[in-house]
Design an enzyme around this catalytic site. Structure first.
Site, mmCIF file in Angstrom:
data_model
loop_
_atom_site.group_PDB
_atom_site.id
_atom_site.type_symbol
_atom_site.label_atom_id
_atom_site.label_comp_id
_atom_site.label_asym_id
_atom_site.label_seq_id
_atom_site.Cartn_x
_atom_site.Cartn_y
_atom_site.Cartn_z
ATOM 1 N N GLU A 179 -71.887 6.861 47.672
ATOM 2 C CA GLU A 179 -71.175 5.946 46.787
ATOM 3 C C GLU A 179 -69.743 6.451 46.790
ATOM 4 O O GLU A 179 -69.415 7.426 46.126
ATOM 5 C CB GLU A 179 -71.765 5.972 45.375
ATOM 6 C CG GLU A 179 -71.117 4.960 44.460
ATOM 7 C CD GLU A 179 -71.759 4.933 43.086
ATOM 8 O OE1 GLU A 179 -71.008 4.716 42.124
ATOM 9 O OE2 GLU A 179 -72.973 5.121 42.966
ATOM 10 N N CYS A 229 -68.243 4.018 41.136
ATOM 11 C CA CYS A 229 -67.178 3.802 42.113
ATOM 12 C C CYS A 229 -66.596 2.394 42.032
ATOM 13 O O CYS A 229 -65.478 2.174 42.467
ATOM 14 C CB CYS A 229 -67.660 4.108 43.522
ATOM 15 S SG CYS A 229 -68.862 2.939 44.178
#
Length: 188
Positions: free
Chosen positions: A117, A151
């Site tokens: 991620e 993220c």
């Protein structure tokens, strides 16, 4: 690493829910979880409050010793050791694209499973025709859910000049109403 045949390394800024979600899935399969948050040692060498607290919460929740481990250290040294070790079967990493590329390359050499991620720069645009109440609610969730440690969390907000003041008034009021602290604390 010798005690367990399969491990998952999560070098992230995980919240408690994520840790326990992984821990439950892993223990049901006889696997273990190592949380490796780089740079989490305090100046006196102790593990940071959140990381150490998560370890003790895991024990209190009944997760057996040795199944949930907190490891600290420099990512390029300790993290690389996990990537290279043959008993580690999967790496889960949240962080920068450049480090993610290094981890993926190391895992590819060893045919090791990897979940990445990687850092984003998620922006939103609030146009003059936007429903400001709806936009503020959605942006607050997008920016502050999981303490912003996702993220794809909102990192930049572009607001049309014509609605900037009205948006900011609502947005700042919304930020002021957010609960700060332990999300598992039942007090309001």
């Amino acid at each position: 690493l010798r005690r367990t045949g399969h491990m998952l390394v999560n070098r992230a800024r995980p919240d408690r829910r994520a840790i326990f979600s992984w821990a439950n899935r892993l223990t049901s399969q006889g696997l273990s979880l190592i949380v490796f948050p780089e740079g989490t040692r305090s100046p006196d060498g102790r593990v940071g409050r959140f990381k150490g607290g998560s370890f003790f919460l895991a024990l209190e929740a009944g997760i057996p010793e040795g199944v949930f481990t907190v490891v600290t250290g420099k990512g390029s040294v300790v993290g690389n050791r996990f990537v290279e070790h043959p008993l580690v079967k999967k790496i889960v990493f949240t962080g920068s694209t450049s480090v993610g590329q290094q981890i993926m390359a190391g895992c590819a050499k060893r045919i090791k499973r990897v979940t990445l991620e990687l850092g984003g720069n998620a922006g939103v645009i609030v146009d003059r025709s936007a429903d400001l109440g709806w936009a503020v609610k959605r942006i607050l969730v997008g920016a502050f859910a999981y303490s912003g440690q996702v993220c794809i969390s909102v990192q930049r907000i572009f607001v049309h000049d014509e609605v900037y003041d009205a948006f900011m008034s609502r947005f700042l009021a919304g930020v002021g109403g957010l609960k700060v602290g332990d999300p598992l604390d039942p007090t309001p």
